[in-house]
Design a protein around this motif. Structure first.
Motif, short mmCIF file in Angstrom:
data_model
loop_
_atom_site.label_atom_id
_atom_site.label_comp_id
_atom_site.label_asym_id
_atom_site.label_seq_id
_atom_site.Cartn_x
_atom_site.Cartn_y
_atom_site.Cartn_z
N LYS A 37 -4.85 62.13 39.31
CA LYS A 37 -3.90 61.43 38.36
C LYS A 37 -4.49 59.85 38.23
O LYS A 37 -4.99 59.00 39.36
CB LYS A 37 -2.46 61.10 39.56
CG LYS A 37 -1.74 62.40 39.82
CD LYS A 37 -0.97 62.72 38.62
CE LYS A 37 -0.15 63.92 38.79
NZ LYS A 37 0.42 64.51 37.41
N PRO A 38 -4.51 59.40 37.27
CA PRO A 38 -5.00 58.26 36.83
C PRO A 38 -4.28 57.29 36.83
O PRO A 38 -2.99 57.38 36.44
CB PRO A 38 -5.50 58.35 35.26
CG PRO A 38 -4.48 59.17 34.68
CD PRO A 38 -4.09 60.41 35.88
N ILE A 39 -4.72 56.01 37.38
CA ILE A 39 -3.95 54.69 37.22
C ILE A 39 -4.68 53.89 36.08
O ILE A 39 -5.76 53.56 36.19
CB ILE A 39 -3.68 54.01 38.59
CG1 ILE A 39 -3.21 55.03 39.75
CG2 ILE A 39 -3.07 52.74 38.50
CD1 ILE A 39 -2.92 54.21 40.94
N LEU A 40 -3.96 53.45 35.20
CA LEU A 40 -4.29 52.39 34.06
C LEU A 40 -3.47 51.33 34.19
O LEU A 40 -2.53 51.23 34.67
CB LEU A 40 -4.35 53.26 32.76
CG LEU A 40 -5.01 54.50 32.75
CD1 LEU A 40 -3.98 55.76 32.84
CD2 LEU A 40 -5.52 54.84 31.27
N HIS A 41 -4.28 50.08 33.24
CA HIS A 41 -3.59 49.12 33.30
C HIS A 41 -3.88 48.31 31.87
O HIS A 41 -4.59 49.17 30.98
CB HIS A 41 -3.82 48.09 34.24
CG HIS A 41 -5.13 47.38 34.24
ND1 HIS A 41 -5.46 46.01 34.44
CD2 HIS A 41 -6.46 47.91 33.96
CE1 HIS A 41 -6.61 45.90 34.32
NE2 HIS A 41 -7.21 46.95 34.15
N VAL A 42 -3.00 47.40 31.57
CA VAL A 42 -3.45 46.79 30.18
C VAL A 42 -4.28 45.33 30.27
O VAL A 42 -3.78 44.83 31.13
CB VAL A 42 -2.30 46.48 29.29
CG1 VAL A 42 -2.37 45.61 28.15
CG2 VAL A 42 -1.39 47.86 28.87
N GLU A 43 -5.29 45.41 29.74
CA GLU A 43 -6.11 44.11 29.80
C GLU A 43 -6.30 43.75 28.48
O GLU A 43 -6.95 44.24 27.62
CB GLU A 43 -7.52 44.60 30.48
CG GLU A 43 -8.29 43.58 30.84
CD GLU A 43 -9.69 43.88 31.61
OE1 GLU A 43 -10.69 43.86 31.17
OE2 GLU A 43 -9.28 44.29 32.86
N ASP A 44 -6.00 42.57 28.20
CA ASP A 44 -5.73 41.68 27.06
C ASP A 44 -5.64 42.75 25.68
O ASP A 44 -6.13 42.94 24.69
CB ASP A 44 -7.23 41.29 26.60
CG ASP A 44 -7.50 40.51 25.39
OD1 ASP A 44 -6.50 39.84 25.27
OD2 ASP A 44 -8.45 40.42 24.56
N GLY A 45 -4.34 43.58 26.00
CA GLY A 45 -3.59 44.50 25.31
C GLY A 45 -4.14 45.91 25.01
O GLY A 45 -3.68 46.70 24.42
N SER A 96 1.69 45.18 21.18
CA SER A 96 -0.10 44.75 21.10
C SER A 96 -0.88 44.98 19.88
O SER A 96 -0.95 46.28 19.39
CB SER A 96 -0.71 45.36 22.51
OG SER A 96 -1.87 45.16 22.36
N SER A 97 -1.62 44.19 19.34
CA SER A 97 -2.44 44.47 18.38
C SER A 97 -3.48 45.25 18.38
O SER A 97 -4.11 45.79 17.63
CB SER A 97 -2.97 43.14 17.87
OG SER A 97 -3.79 42.32 18.99
N GLU A 116 2.13 42.27 33.90
CA GLU A 116 1.33 43.38 34.24
C GLU A 116 1.77 44.62 33.86
O GLU A 116 2.94 44.88 34.11
CB GLU A 116 0.96 43.36 35.97
CG GLU A 116 0.28 42.10 36.69
CD GLU A 116 -1.28 42.54 36.25
OE1 GLU A 116 -1.97 43.49 35.93
OE2 GLU A 116 -1.96 41.45 36.27
N HIS A 117 0.96 45.56 33.53
CA HIS A 117 1.10 47.21 33.32
C HIS A 117 0.64 48.00 34.22
O HIS A 117 -0.58 47.94 33.90
CB HIS A 117 0.95 47.48 31.70
CG HIS A 117 1.26 46.49 30.61
ND1 HIS A 117 1.40 45.13 30.49
CD2 HIS A 117 2.10 46.73 29.60
CE1 HIS A 117 2.05 44.68 29.51
NE2 HIS A 117 2.36 45.30 28.92
N CYS A 159 1.35 43.37 24.74
CA CYS A 159 2.21 44.28 25.61
C CYS A 159 2.59 45.19 25.22
O CYS A 159 2.54 45.54 23.85
CB CYS A 159 3.41 43.22 26.22
SG CYS A 159 2.92 41.91 27.23
N ALA A 160 3.15 46.41 25.96
CA ALA A 160 3.94 47.50 25.50
C ALA A 160 4.71 47.98 26.12
O ALA A 160 5.03 47.80 27.40
CB ALA A 160 2.73 48.56 25.38
N SER A 161 5.66 48.92 25.67
CA SER A 161 7.08 49.35 26.54
C SER A 161 7.73 48.51 26.96
O SER A 161 7.84 47.22 26.37
CB SER A 161 6.19 50.57 27.51
OG SER A 161 7.59 51.22 27.94
#
Length: 286
Positions: free
Chosen positions: A189-197, A88-89, A158-159, A121-123
């Motif tokens: 405990k945080p839940i995070l996601h990836v949005e537009d990288g 991801s850029s 989805e991440h 994307c990542a991982s």
């Protein structure tokens, strides 16, 4: 001619994947103390996690322009089509560097069939996109089909992830110092996601017992067609929790195609040990 797929080490795929699908990998750099290492070549993720547990703060740096220029030039000279699917850029400058070198090489070799794609994307989410592209390449798909299908998977990947200690994300500039302190103090405990990288906070869960179930609830809310796709799980040196999540997914969604890998040194240096991430498509598999 078969299209060659290039990925970088932030895709967290194993050496077996690279060999099986003939994927070329270019490593990012991990800095630990005064030493530099090529991610996944000179250093393993567990080394980074153990160092972080001891209080060390590893750093990372992007792939050099010279590395990309050498790779792209070699493929251009051989008239070999190449698709580079990039980390991801929004999380690394590697994609931008690759684009600059793509342009430079195409000026010298106007007919070069080079494609540089920002997966956002990542991982293993990124890794699953790379694997889909590599599967198509192995079947003889052309570069247009590979770019289109990989782009579809990347846009709809989805991440959903959590970290064991917000301090690591604070050090990487992902959360504020106050949030890191309060989160650790209250056992949030945080839940995070990836949005537009980009990494974006999604929810906060108090207590780890509720965490896995909530991650699976989000998977059910956002995902689809689980039986036709590979589900990805990556972990920061905590395979037991990753396997527990896999068992829950198999029981709830009746899917057996689950890929578990350790979060690599590049991403792990910022997320820290105990990271747990879940990856799946939010549209039908293509």
């Amino acid at each position: 001619m078969t299209i060659k797929i290039l990925a970088d080490s932030a895709c967290d795929l194993s050496e077996d994947h690279y060999k099986t699908y003939d994927i070329e990998m270019v490593p990012l750099t991990v800095h630990l103390g005064d030493e530099e290492f090529k991610d996944s070549i000179d250093i393993k993720p567990k080394t980074v996690y153990d160092a972080m547990r001891e209080g060390k703060s590893p750093k990372t740096s992007q792939v050099s322009p010279q590395s990309f220029k050498a790779i792209f030039t070699s493929y251009a000279q051989a008239n070999q089509p190449l698709v580079y699917l990039a980390f991801s850029s929004e999380l690394s400058g590697t994609y931008q560097t690759a684009k600059m070198m793509e342009q430079e090489v195409k000026e010298a070799y106007p007919g070069a069939d080079l494609h540089v794609i920002d997966t956002k994307c990542a991982s293993i989410g990124y890794g699953l996109v790379v694997l889909r592209a590599a599967q198509l390449a192995k079947k003889g798909a052309d570069s247009d089909e590979i770019v289109e299908t990989a782009g579809y998977h990347a846009r709809n990947m989805e991440h959903i992830f959590t970290v064991d200690d917000l301090e690591y994300l604070y050090r990487g500039g992902r959360v504020s110092k106050t949030a890191a302190f309060v989160g650790s103090f209250l056992k949030i405990k945080p839940i995070l996601h990836v949005e537009d990288g980009k990494l974006v906070p999604l929810e906060k869960i108090r207590g780890s017992k509720k965490l896995l179930n909530r991650m699976l609830d989000i998977m059910e809310e956002r995902g689809t067609d689980f039986s036709s796709q590979t589900i990805g799980i990556s972990h920061g040196d905590d395979v037991e929790t990753a396997q527990k999540m896999a068992a829950l997914i198999k029981a709830k969604f009746k899917t057996d195609d689950i890929l578990i890998e350790m979060v690599g040194a590049t991403i792990g240096a910022h997320a820290g040990p105990g990271t747990l991430a879940l990856f799946f498509l939010n549209k039908d598999y293509k």
